[in-house]
Design a protein around this motif. Sequence first.
Motif, short mmCIF file in Angstrom:
data_model
loop_
_atom_site.label_atom_id
_atom_site.label_comp_id
_atom_site.label_asym_id
_atom_site.label_seq_id
_atom_site.Cartn_x
_atom_site.Cartn_y
_atom_site.Cartn_z
N SER A 58 42.31 26.92 11.65
CA SER A 58 41.63 27.62 12.73
C SER A 58 40.44 28.49 12.28
N PRO A 59 40.46 29.19 11.13
CA PRO A 59 39.26 29.94 10.74
C PRO A 59 38.07 29.02 10.46
N LEU A 60 38.32 27.87 9.83
CA LEU A 60 37.22 26.94 9.56
C LEU A 60 36.72 26.28 10.84
N LYS A 61 37.62 26.00 11.79
CA LYS A 61 37.19 25.40 13.06
C LYS A 61 36.37 26.36 13.88
N SER A 62 36.69 27.65 13.82
CA SER A 62 35.91 28.62 14.58
C SER A 62 34.49 28.76 14.04
N VAL A 91 42.15 32.10 3.61
CA VAL A 91 40.95 31.32 3.97
C VAL A 91 39.95 32.22 4.68
N SER A 92 40.42 33.06 5.59
CA SER A 92 39.52 33.94 6.34
C SER A 92 38.83 34.94 5.42
N ARG A 93 39.59 35.50 4.50
CA ARG A 93 39.00 36.48 3.57
C ARG A 93 37.99 35.81 2.65
N LEU A 94 38.29 34.58 2.25
CA LEU A 94 37.38 33.86 1.36
C LEU A 94 36.08 33.49 2.08
N LEU A 95 36.19 33.12 3.36
CA LEU A 95 34.99 32.81 4.14
C LEU A 95 34.11 34.05 4.30
N CYS A 96 34.72 35.22 4.41
CA CYS A 96 33.94 36.45 4.50
C CYS A 96 33.27 36.80 3.18
N LEU A 98 32.21 34.50 1.06
CA LEU A 98 31.11 33.56 0.89
C LEU A 98 29.89 33.96 1.71
N ASP A 99 30.12 34.40 2.95
CA ASP A 99 29.02 34.81 3.82
C ASP A 99 29.49 35.97 4.69
N PRO A 100 28.94 37.17 4.49
CA PRO A 100 29.38 38.33 5.28
C PRO A 100 29.15 38.19 6.79
N GLN A 101 28.28 37.28 7.21
CA GLN A 101 28.05 37.06 8.64
C GLN A 101 29.27 36.44 9.32
N ASN A 102 30.10 35.75 8.55
CA ASN A 102 31.29 35.12 9.12
C ASN A 102 32.29 36.14 9.65
N ARG A 103 32.21 37.36 9.15
CA ARG A 103 33.14 38.41 9.57
C ARG A 103 33.03 38.68 11.07
N LYS A 104 31.82 38.65 11.59
CA LYS A 104 31.61 38.91 13.03
C LYS A 104 32.27 37.85 13.90
N THR A 105 32.34 36.63 13.40
CA THR A 105 32.96 35.55 14.16
C THR A 105 34.48 35.57 14.03
N LEU A 112 41.41 38.23 10.31
CA LEU A 112 41.25 39.10 9.15
C LEU A 112 42.27 40.22 9.09
N SER A 113 43.16 40.30 10.07
CA SER A 113 44.13 41.39 10.08
C SER A 113 45.43 40.94 9.40
N ARG A 114 45.90 41.75 8.49
CA ARG A 114 47.13 41.48 7.75
C ARG A 114 48.30 41.89 8.62
N ASP A 115 49.24 40.98 8.86
CA ASP A 115 50.43 41.29 9.64
C ASP A 115 51.41 41.99 8.71
N SER A 116 51.60 43.28 8.91
CA SER A 116 52.36 44.09 7.95
C SER A 116 53.85 44.11 8.22
N ARG A 117 54.33 43.34 9.20
CA ARG A 117 55.75 43.35 9.50
C ARG A 117 56.54 42.65 8.39
#
Length: 138
Positions: A58-62, A91-96, A98-105, A112-117
Amino acid sequence: MTNNLESVFNKDTIGLGKRKRAIARVFLVPGEGNLIINKIVGEKYFQYNTSYLTSIWSPLKSLNLQNQFDIVALVYGGGLTGQAESIRLGVSRLLCKLDPQNRKTLKPFGFLSRDSRIKERKKYGLKKARKASQYSKR
């Protein structure tokens, strides 16, 4: 096994993801959209469960990058659900990275949120973390 992959990639090309007890080290390799987890094809590793596979991709598809990269992951601990979600976070952290613009998407989707449960520890005097013996008034 793990040292071979980590020696090829430097610290900036590793995405680390955690969920429950699962820890995943993720590498993105230019390719045509293959998934390899612990040297096993991803579909076979996740027992052909489409929900796990769509969660990982899903992160790569978005970002419309699903056919440009191969995902190589080294995962240990936890169950399949925790491992799939830890790979997605890596994968999401690695995409960010590679390109900081990906963070906005990726940020609005919650990638990008870690599920701490995590599992709560057992307390003394109780049978489980919160289960106590039945109280008797008389």
